[in-house]
Design a protein around this motif. Structure first.
Motif, PDB file in Angstrom:
ATOM      1  N   PRO A  75      35.924 -42.061   7.717  1.00 48.73           N
ATOM      2  CA  PRO A  75      34.846 -42.647   6.908  1.00 48.73           C
ATOM      3  C   PRO A  75      34.655 -41.889   5.597  1.00 48.73           C
ATOM      4  O   PRO A  75      34.980 -40.710   5.479  1.00 48.73           O
ATOM      5  N   ALA A  76      34.135 -42.612   4.609  1.00 50.59           N
ATOM      6  CA  ALA A  76      33.882 -42.002   3.302  1.00 50.59           C
ATOM      7  C   ALA A  76      32.890 -40.859   3.451  1.00 50.59           C
ATOM      8  O   ALA A  76      31.850 -41.015   4.095  1.00 50.59           O
ATOM      9  N   PRO A  77      33.199 -39.704   2.883  1.00 54.90           N
ATOM     10  CA  PRO A  77      32.261 -38.581   2.994  1.00 54.90           C
ATOM     11  C   PRO A  77      30.983 -38.850   2.206  1.00 54.90           C
ATOM     12  O   PRO A  77      30.994 -39.480   1.165  1.00 54.90           O
ATOM     13  N   ALA A  78      29.907 -38.337   2.749  1.00 54.79           N
ATOM     14  CA  ALA A  78      28.624 -38.464   2.056  1.00 54.79           C
ATOM     15  C   ALA A  78      28.577 -37.455   0.899  1.00 54.79           C
ATOM     16  O   ALA A  78      29.199 -36.393   0.964  1.00 54.79           O
ATOM     17  N   PRO A  79      27.848 -37.746  -0.166  1.00 51.23           N
ATOM     18  CA  PRO A  79      27.113 -39.004  -0.380  1.00 51.23           C
ATOM     19  C   PRO A  79      28.015 -40.095  -0.945  1.00 51.23           C
ATOM     20  O   PRO A  79      28.964 -39.805  -1.667  1.00 51.23           O
ATOM     21  N   ILE A  80      27.722 -41.340  -0.590  1.00 48.47           N
ATOM     22  CA  ILE A  80      28.449 -42.477  -1.132  1.00 48.47           C
ATOM     23  C   ILE A  80      28.155 -42.599  -2.627  1.00 48.47           C
ATOM     24  O   ILE A  80      27.013 -42.510  -3.050  1.00 48.47           O
ATOM     25  N   LYS A  81      29.223 -42.791  -3.408  1.00 47.90           N
ATOM     26  CA  LYS A  81      29.035 -42.923  -4.851  1.00 47.90           C
ATOM     27  C   LYS A  81      28.275 -44.218  -5.151  1.00 47.90           C
ATOM     28  O   LYS A  81      28.656 -45.294  -4.684  1.00 47.90           O
ATOM     29  N   GLN A  82      27.209 -44.100  -5.918  1.00 42.62           N
ATOM     30  CA  GLN A  82      26.359 -45.234  -6.237  1.00 42.62           C
ATOM     31  C   GLN A  82      26.806 -45.913  -7.534  1.00 42.62           C
ATOM     32  O   GLN A  82      27.350 -45.264  -8.430  1.00 42.62           O
ATOM     33  N   LEU A  83      26.589 -47.204  -7.635  1.00 45.92           N
ATOM     34  CA  LEU A  83      26.791 -47.886  -8.914  1.00 45.92           C
ATOM     35  C   LEU A  83      25.928 -47.210  -9.978  1.00 45.92           C
ATOM     36  O   LEU A  83      24.782 -46.848  -9.708  1.00 45.92           O
ATOM     37  N   PRO A  84      26.466 -47.009 -11.165  1.00 42.96           N
ATOM     38  CA  PRO A  84      25.672 -46.349 -12.200  1.00 42.96           C
ATOM     39  C   PRO A  84      24.456 -47.181 -12.594  1.00 42.96           C
ATOM     40  O   PRO A  84      24.527 -48.414 -12.660  1.00 42.96           O
ATOM     41  N   THR A  85      23.369 -46.505 -12.838  1.00 44.22           N
ATOM     42  CA  THR A  85      22.133 -47.182 -13.237  1.00 44.22           C
ATOM     43  C   THR A  85      21.594 -46.517 -14.492  1.00 44.22           C
ATOM     44  O   THR A  85      22.086 -45.478 -14.928  1.00 44.22           O
ATOM     45  N   GLY A  86      20.570 -47.121 -15.048  1.00 42.05           N
ATOM     46  CA  GLY A  86      19.944 -46.570 -16.241  1.00 42.05           C
ATOM     47  C   GLY A  86      19.819 -47.618 -17.319  1.00 42.05           C
ATOM     48  O   GLY A  86      20.089 -48.814 -17.100  1.00 42.05           O
ATOM     49  N   ASN A  87      19.419 -47.195 -18.491  1.00 41.60           N
ATOM     50  CA  ASN A  87      19.292 -48.100 -19.623  1.00 41.60           C
ATOM     51  C   ASN A  87      20.683 -48.435 -20.161  1.00 41.60           C
ATOM     52  O   ASN A  87      21.407 -47.551 -20.619  1.00 41.60           O
ATOM     53  N   ARG A  88      21.013 -49.709 -20.083  1.00 34.61           N
ATOM     54  CA  ARG A  88      22.331 -50.128 -20.543  1.00 34.61           C
ATOM     55  C   ARG A  88      22.412 -50.066 -22.063  1.00 34.61           C
ATOM     56  O   ARG A  88      21.525 -50.576 -22.749  1.00 34.61           O
ATOM     57  N   PRO A  89      23.477 -49.484 -22.600  1.00 37.03           N
ATOM     58  CA  PRO A  89      23.638 -49.495 -24.054  1.00 37.03           C
ATOM     59  C   PRO A  89      23.933 -50.906 -24.549  1.00 37.03           C
ATOM     60  O   PRO A  89      24.462 -51.742 -23.807  1.00 37.03           O
ATOM     61  N   ALA A  90      23.585 -51.180 -25.784  1.00 39.84           N
ATOM     62  CA  ALA A  90      23.900 -52.477 -26.387  1.00 39.84           C
ATOM     63  C   ALA A  90      25.391 -52.496 -26.731  1.00 39.84           C
ATOM     64  O   ALA A  90      25.827 -51.782 -27.640  1.00 39.84           O
ATOM     65  N   LEU A  91      26.146 -53.279 -25.999  1.00 33.43           N
ATOM     66  CA  LEU A  91      27.591 -53.322 -26.226  1.00 33.43           C
ATOM     67  C   LEU A  91      27.931 -54.240 -27.392  1.00 33.43           C
ATOM     68  O   LEU A  91      27.279 -55.272 -27.587  1.00 33.43           O
ATOM     69  N   PRO A  92      28.942 -53.895 -28.166  1.00 35.24           N
ATOM     70  CA  PRO A  92      29.364 -54.767 -29.270  1.00 35.24           C
ATOM     71  C   PRO A  92      29.805 -56.134 -28.737  1.00 35.24           C
ATOM     72  O   PRO A  92      30.290 -56.256 -27.609  1.00 35.24           O
ATOM     73  N   TYR A 287      32.105 -49.803  -4.158  1.00 37.22           N
ATOM     74  CA  TYR A 287      32.242 -49.062  -5.415  1.00 37.22           C
ATOM     75  C   TYR A 287      32.718 -47.642  -5.148  1.00 37.22           C
ATOM     76  O   TYR A 287      33.557 -47.111  -5.879  1.00 37.22           O
ATOM     77  N   ASP A 288      32.214 -47.036  -4.113  1.00 36.40           N
ATOM     78  CA  ASP A 288      32.629 -45.687  -3.740  1.00 36.40           C
ATOM     79  C   ASP A 288      34.138 -45.628  -3.527  1.00 36.40           C
ATOM     80  O   ASP A 288      34.804 -44.672  -3.939  1.00 36.40           O
ATOM     81  N   ALA A 289      34.686 -46.648  -2.881  1.00 37.23           N
ATOM     82  CA  ALA A 289      36.123 -46.668  -2.564  1.00 37.23           C
ATOM     83  C   ALA A 289      36.973 -46.644  -3.827  1.00 37.23           C
ATOM     84  O   ALA A 289      37.917 -45.852  -3.947  1.00 37.23           O
ATOM     85  N   ILE A 290      36.635 -47.494  -4.793  1.00 42.60           N
ATOM     86  CA  ILE A 290      37.485 -47.575  -5.987  1.00 42.60           C
ATOM     87  C   ILE A 290      37.192 -46.452  -6.983  1.00 42.60           C
ATOM     88  O   ILE A 290      38.048 -46.072  -7.778  1.00 42.60           O
ATOM     89  N   ASP A 291      35.979 -45.891  -6.931  1.00 42.06           N
ATOM     90  CA  ASP A 291      35.669 -44.777  -7.831  1.00 42.06           C
ATOM     91  C   ASP A 291      36.545 -43.572  -7.515  1.00 42.06           C
ATOM     92  O   ASP A 291      36.943 -42.829  -8.425  1.00 42.06           O
ATOM     93  N   ARG A 292      36.859 -43.375  -6.251  1.00 40.27           N
ATOM     94  CA  ARG A 292      37.698 -42.237  -5.863  1.00 40.27           C
ATOM     95  C   ARG A 292      39.086 -42.362  -6.488  1.00 40.27           C
ATOM     96  O   ARG A 292      39.693 -41.356  -6.887  1.00 40.27           O
ATOM     97  N   VAL A 293      39.594 -43.577  -6.614  1.00 36.97           N
ATOM     98  CA  VAL A 293      40.885 -43.794  -7.273  1.00 36.97           C
ATOM     99  C   VAL A 293      40.767 -43.508  -8.769  1.00 36.97           C
ATOM    100  O   VAL A 293      41.660 -42.896  -9.368  1.00 36.97           O
ATOM    101  N   ALA A 294      39.670 -43.937  -9.383  1.00 33.94           N
ATOM    102  CA  ALA A 294      39.463 -43.677 -10.811  1.00 33.94           C
ATOM    103  C   ALA A 294      39.412 -42.177 -11.093  1.00 33.94           C
ATOM    104  O   ALA A 294      39.947 -41.705 -12.108  1.00 33.94           O
ATOM    105  N   GLN A 295      38.778 -41.422 -10.203  1.00 37.32           N
ATOM    106  CA  GLN A 295      38.716 -39.979 -10.394  1.00 37.32           C
ATOM    107  C   GLN A 295      40.104 -39.354 -10.290  1.00 37.32           C
ATOM    108  O   GLN A 295      40.428 -38.393 -11.012  1.00 37.32           O
ATOM    109  N   LEU A 296      40.940 -39.903  -9.411  1.00 35.95           N
ATOM    110  CA  LEU A 296      42.312 -39.408  -9.297  1.00 35.95           C
ATOM    111  C   LEU A 296      43.089 -39.690 -10.585  1.00 35.95           C
ATOM    112  O   LEU A 296      43.833 -38.830 -11.072  1.00 35.95           O
ATOM    113  N   LEU A 297      42.924 -40.896 -11.136  1.00 27.87           N
ATOM    114  CA  LEU A 297      43.583 -41.217 -12.404  1.00 27.87           C
ATOM    115  C   LEU A 297      43.154 -40.231 -13.492  1.00 27.87           C
ATOM    116  O   LEU A 297      43.974 -39.761 -14.290  1.00 27.87           O
ATOM    117  N   ASP A 298      41.883 -39.934 -13.531  1.00 24.47           N
ATOM    118  CA  ASP A 298      41.367 -39.019 -14.546  1.00 24.47           C
ATOM    119  C   ASP A 298      41.978 -37.629 -14.395  1.00 24.47           C
ATOM    120  O   ASP A 298      42.368 -36.992 -15.382  1.00 24.47           O
TER     121      ASP A 298
END
Length: 588
Positions: A75-92, A287-298
């Protein structure tokens, strides 16, 4: 007395033994009856059709194996990565600011576009109706013989893949007919022992999510969650890296292991679909599952033999991404790069990692993979090649692929999103390069793989006729070395970039290019029933048809053709993001 006692004891013992035997016999009969009942119930479960529930107006068949209840061995180790939250920037803004044109010329133009849309719709219906009549619920129609094929689990990939296209074209009767069939899919019922996680994610899951985003039919979401939970099991490995092919038995037994030589795109292109599923359901495990792959790419981006890019193949078992020295934007790697700006967009700009990954990767692509072809007219176009790089050797092959044509749309979208005007310019040159390859062939369609004579920089170079005589193919347009794989497999990548460039620039020339491409494709691929892949785009006259019509012809290629002739507010690029199978996912 003694004799009588003995006789009595013997008779008594016989009676006891007889009673015991009768009891054992009865018990055995009861056990046999219970066993027979169990067998009958088992056979009824297998062979008697399930009585579907009625959910949200549809006859709904629940998957007979509930993967959401299956305990994961790793199983995914705790804590599960959460979807990012906050004030969204105005995207072009990505999409051009189109204005209505009520002038006589504008009205006449709209009439032309309406006729073109109708033509695309009719061709779509030709293929769809043939699939409906001859291959319904199977994966694909065989467009020459009229048979069917099952190569994607037997889960009706053409049916599911086309759901959002039916909605977009306003074919609501056909849409609800297809939804009714899709709601009876049991993901546990397949003749296959393994599932291609990548293809099932982009085709089935992506299609269900897009159909839900467009229609808001809750039953579709339930079916998507069932599938998402099955695909989530692909991450149940010792290092939480996903498998390419998921063996069902291994998944149930907790014996999955990530592969040691897998295509980079196949294991790094679930981000959009899993993120959107997490957004809709509120379940962060996806989201937690795919974020771990993104961190590996980084962690590996600047440690490969071509820093900034990732090689074509990964060793996910050891999490070593430097085991391969080949680099491309083409097949096996394409959607890894495509999803970087799209992930930033779908997350509303709240995860800066994806912008960083894109910028660093494309800096290397521009410096190392893009090349300008040598042509008699010094055409201002670009192609993406394939590189081999070690610590001491760098070799760029001027071999381009139809797959690589997606890069025009990627550069264009990201150039607007990240405010990189140079990338929008590169996007136009890559897109026009693919159009040039289409126009160069006798059929008006670009080949699957081809080699071109290259300039030694991205600047114009003079035409060298002697070099052409040595290296070129005299049967092809000047500039081509060969058409190494001359097939056309009904692929969408070229029209995909043409569509994106129209929506980004507002230049109507792209609509004319699209119409020319569309007519050429229809002319070369149409059969009595539908449309088929062809063996050779370089031939004159009748083309040789292959008995194959991949689901992406209806769901992707024709979608881009339909949308480029439609009102720009239909699936706006500022509201939706297309997955790599052209399924529009709503940005929250």
């Amino acid at each position: 007395m003694l004799a009588e006692d003995v006789q009595w004891q013997v008779l008594r013992n016989y009676a006891i033994v007889d009673g015991i035997m009768v009891a054992l016999f009865r018990r055995r009969m009861r056990l046999l009856a219970i066993l027979a009942t169990v067998i009958v119930i088992y056979l009824l479960i297998i062979f008697v059709p399930k009585r579907p529930d009625t959910l949200y107006g549809f006859a709904y068949v629940h998957s007979s194996y509930d993967w959401s209840r299956h305990p994961q061995k790793y199983p995914a180790p705790a804590p599960i990565k959460q979807l990012p939250t906050g004030n969204r920037p105005a995207l072009p803004k990505i999409q051009y600011a189109f204005e209505p044109d009520s002038s006589p010329e504008g009205v006449a133009r709209e009439q032309v576009l309406a006729e073109r849309r109708l033509n695309v719709k009719q061709k779509f219906l030709k293929g769809w109706n043939s699939y409906r009549n001859k291959a319904w619920r199977h994966d694909e129609l065989a467009p020459v013989s009229g048979g069917w094929k099952d190569g994607y689990g037997g889960w009706g990939v053409t049916l599911v893949d086309s759901l959002d296209m039916l909605w977009i074209m306003g074919l609501k009767d056909e849409f609800y007919d297809a939804v009714a069939a899709a709601m009876t899919i049991d993901w546990a019922e397949t003749d296959d022992r393994s599932v291609n996680v990548f293809e099932t994610t982009i085709r089935h899951l992506g299609a269900l999510l897009a159909a839900y985003d467009l229609s808001k039919e809750p039953a579709i979401l339930l079916k998507a969650i069932e599938l998402g939970d099955m695909l989530y099991m692909a991450f149940d490995t010792p290092n939480r890296m996903p498998v390419f092919w998921m063996n069902f038995e291994d998944a149930r037994n907790g014996e999955l292991e990530a592969g040691s030589h897998v295509p980079s795109a196949a294991v790094a292109s679930s981000g959009l679909e899993f993120t959107r599923l997490a957004q809709i359901t509120g379940d962060n495990k996806y989201y937690d599952a795919i974020d771990r792959v993104a961190q590996l790419l980084d962690s590996w981006q600047n440690r490969t033999s071509l820093p900034g890019m990732w090689p074509t193949f990964f060793d996910m078992s050891s999490m070593q991404l430097d085991m391969d020295q080949s680099y491309t934007l083409g097949a096996l790697a394409d959607s890894l790069y495509e999803y970087l700006p799209k992930m930033y967009f779908v997350l509303g700009g709240l995860e800066p990692l994806y912008e960083k990954l894109y910028r660093d990767a494309m800096a290397t692509v521009v410096n190392s993979l893009l090349f300008r072809p040598m042509t008699p007219d010094q055409d201002d176009i670009l192609f993406s090649g394939s590189a081999y790089a070690t610590a001491n050797i760098f070799n760029l092959a001027s071999e381009s692929q139809h797959f690589g044509c997606f890069a025009g749309g990627m550069f264009g979208m990201a150039g607007k999103l990240f405010d990189i005007p140079e990338h929008v310019s590169i996007a136009e040159k890559i897109t026009r390069g693919c159009v040039w390859a289409y126009d160069a062939m006798e059929t008006g369609i670009g080949p699957e793989v081809f080699n071109i004579m290259e300039c030694h920089s991205l600047e114009p170079c003079g035409w060298d006729n002697e070099r052409w005589l040595r290296e070129g193919d005299p049967s092809l347009k000047k500039g081509f070395k060969d058409a190494r794989d001359p097939r056309y497999l009904l692929r969408p990548e070229a029209i995909e970039s043409v569509f994106f460039m129209y929506r980004i620039t507002g230049d109507q020339e792209y609509q004319e290019i699209a119409w020319r491409m569309y007519q050429s494709i229809v002319n070369a691929t149409e059969t009595d029933l539908a449309f088929a892949s062809i063996e050779d785009v370089t031939v004159t006259g009748e083309t040789e048809k292959v008995d194959s019509m991949e689901s992406f012809w209806l769901s992707e290629t024709l979608k881009y053709f339909y949308l480029i002739f439609s009102s720009p507010d239909i699936i706006s690029l500022d509201q939706y993001v297309f997955n790599t199978e052209a399924h529009p996912l709503l940005r929250p």
